[in-house]
Design an enzyme around this catalytic site. Structure first.
Site, PDB file in Angstrom:
ATOM      1  N   ILE A  29       0.856  -1.264  -0.010  1.00  0.00           N
ATOM      2  CA  ILE A  29       0.064   0.028   0.012  1.00  0.00           C
ATOM      3  C   ILE A  29       0.870   1.166   0.010  1.00  0.00           C
ATOM      4  O   ILE A  29       2.057   1.204   0.413  1.00  0.00           O
ATOM      5  CB  ILE A  29      -0.993  -0.056   1.116  1.00  0.00           C
ATOM      6  CG1 ILE A  29      -0.307   0.131   2.619  1.00  0.00           C
ATOM      7  CG2 ILE A  29      -1.930  -0.989   0.974  1.00  0.00           C
ATOM      8  CD1 ILE A  29      -1.177  -0.115   3.883  1.00  0.00           C
ATOM      9  N   ASP A  30       0.177   2.467  -0.461  1.00  0.00           N
ATOM     10  CA  ASP A  30       1.123   3.488  -0.600  1.00  0.00           C
ATOM     11  C   ASP A  30       1.770   3.955   0.735  1.00  0.00           C
ATOM     12  O   ASP A  30       1.106   3.761   1.723  1.00  0.00           O
ATOM     13  CB  ASP A  30       0.484   4.630  -1.399  1.00  0.00           C
ATOM     14  CG  ASP A  30      -0.046   4.340  -2.824  1.00  0.00           C
ATOM     15  OD1 ASP A  30       0.981   3.395  -3.354  1.00  0.00           O
ATOM     16  OD2 ASP A  30      -0.801   5.015  -3.425  1.00  0.00           O
ATOM     17  N   LYS A  31       2.986   4.848   0.512  1.00  0.00           N
ATOM     18  CA  LYS A  31       3.509   5.160   1.714  1.00  0.00           C
ATOM     19  C   LYS A  31       2.465   6.033   2.643  1.00  0.00           C
ATOM     20  O   LYS A  31       2.523   5.967   4.056  1.00  0.00           O
ATOM     21  CB  LYS A  31       4.635   6.455   1.365  1.00  0.00           C
ATOM     22  CG  LYS A  31       5.119   7.365   2.440  1.00  0.00           C
ATOM     23  CD  LYS A  31       6.289   8.113   1.853  1.00  0.00           C
ATOM     24  CE  LYS A  31       6.595   9.377   3.021  1.00  0.00           C
ATOM     25  NZ  LYS A  31       7.561  10.184   2.535  1.00  0.00           N
TER      26      LYS A  31
END
Length: 341
Positions: free
Chosen positions: A151-153
């Protein structure tokens, strides 16, 4: 699309294989490969072709302008990077579940999943190496041990990491299957600008690197990677006599592409609140609001996206494991402020 390799695993581009689709006929070899790979620029693909790292139907091709035909098998090998190997770091982890085979983490905003350009330390992988020692699965490679999905930062929420090769292979197969034949579920809560006219729908739109900004993803009509997001409006916010200011949407993934939900929501003109990459054009809406909502949205530092539900079959026992994560504090504050609007 005719990807040969499994989707939604660790997204490694090494030994990538692709069967040329009808829409690719006559296109340049470098353009086709760059369109299928999220993490390699076209310049990088061209350099790999010239270095002899690409074959077409088993024959090495070193000409970037080579024109492809339908049904040809393109294979790209990416030499192992010379980047530093990650080391363990004592970074706090919110552990939801752990056994000898896997570990489920509730990831906070700001934590990058694995090392990469500009983020060689301080990642989830560094934290996992410190916590798990040598028990992490090696299938993902040195840079991404145990990583099955990402999942994105600045997206918060749940992800599962494999601690053994058996677990890694079993989990990867479930993610590649997209839950079609098993209990895999992934649901995200997204706070978006406005609200669709209907209460639910599906976005089926291919994604690829933007030609104008290689750091961003864009919807493309041809080529790209197949991407499907199912969405449902859970709540609308705003006065009843006016169009909704925002809405809470549940998004369920049938594929797992880079920035998929963020790009798909922007594509239907309902970008995520706080998304500086795909929703920056909505900043003017904030200036028309009154405090405290105006200040809360203006100060919200990230895309309002939370991976709140994750379910899968345990890769060894077969037991269905289901986990839910509550909103983190910043998202909860934003949600409550919108409810009062």
């Amino acid at each position: 699309m005719n990807d040969i390799t499994p989707e939604d695993t660790a997204d490694t581009d090494a030994d990538f294989t692709y069967q040329v689709d009808i829409e690719d006929i006559g296109k340049r070899l470098d353009a086709v490969l760059a369109g299928q790979l999220d993490t390699l620029s076209r310049n990088r693909v061209q350099a790999l072709i010239r270095a002899g790292e690409v074959t077409v139907d088993g024959a090495k091709i070193v000409e970037t302008k080579f024109r492809v035909n339908e049904g040809q098998i393109l294979t790209l090998s990416v030499p192992e990077a010379e980047d530093p190997d990650p080391i363990g770091e004592a970074i706090p982890l919110s552990i939801v579940y752990e056994d000898s085979q896997l570990i489920v983490i509730d990831k906070p905003a700001g934590l990058v999943v694995h090392p990469g350009a500009g983020n060689w330390t301080g990642t989830l992988v560094n934290a996992l190496i410190h916590h798990c020692g040598d028990s992490l699965s090696g299938v993902g490679g040195v840079k991404r041990p145990g990583i099955v999905h990402r999942i994105d930062k600045d997206t918060t929420g749940l992800l599962v990491v494999a601690k053994t090769d058996v677990a890694h292979q079993g989990l990867s197969a479930q993610f590649a299957d997209h839950g079609k034949t098993g209990p895999l579920e992934r649901a995200y809560s997204a706070l978006v600008w406005g609200a669709p006219a209907s209460l639910k729908g599906t976005i089926d739109a291919n994604l690829a690197r933007s030609h104008t900004n290689r750091q961003k993803i864009a919807v493309v009509k041809t080529s790209g990677r197949h991407a499907i997001t199912h969405w449902q409006v859970k709540e609308r916010f705003g006065p009843e006599d006016q169009p909704p200011l925002a809405s809470l949407m549940e998004c369920r993934l049938e594929t797992g592409r880079t920035h998929q939900i963020r790009v798909h929501m922007s594509h239907i003109n309902h970008p995520l609140i706080g998304d500086q990459d795909y929703g920056a054009g909505y900043k003017t809406k904030v200036n028309r609001l009154e405090d405290p909502l105006k200040s809360i949205i203006a100060d919200f530092p990230r895309q309002a996206l939370h991976a709140g539900l994750l379910a899968f079959a345990h890769p060894v026992s077969g037991e269905t494991l289901r986990f839910e994560s509550p909103y983190p504090a910043d998202l909860e504050q934003l949600f409550r402020a919108l409810q009062k609007f």
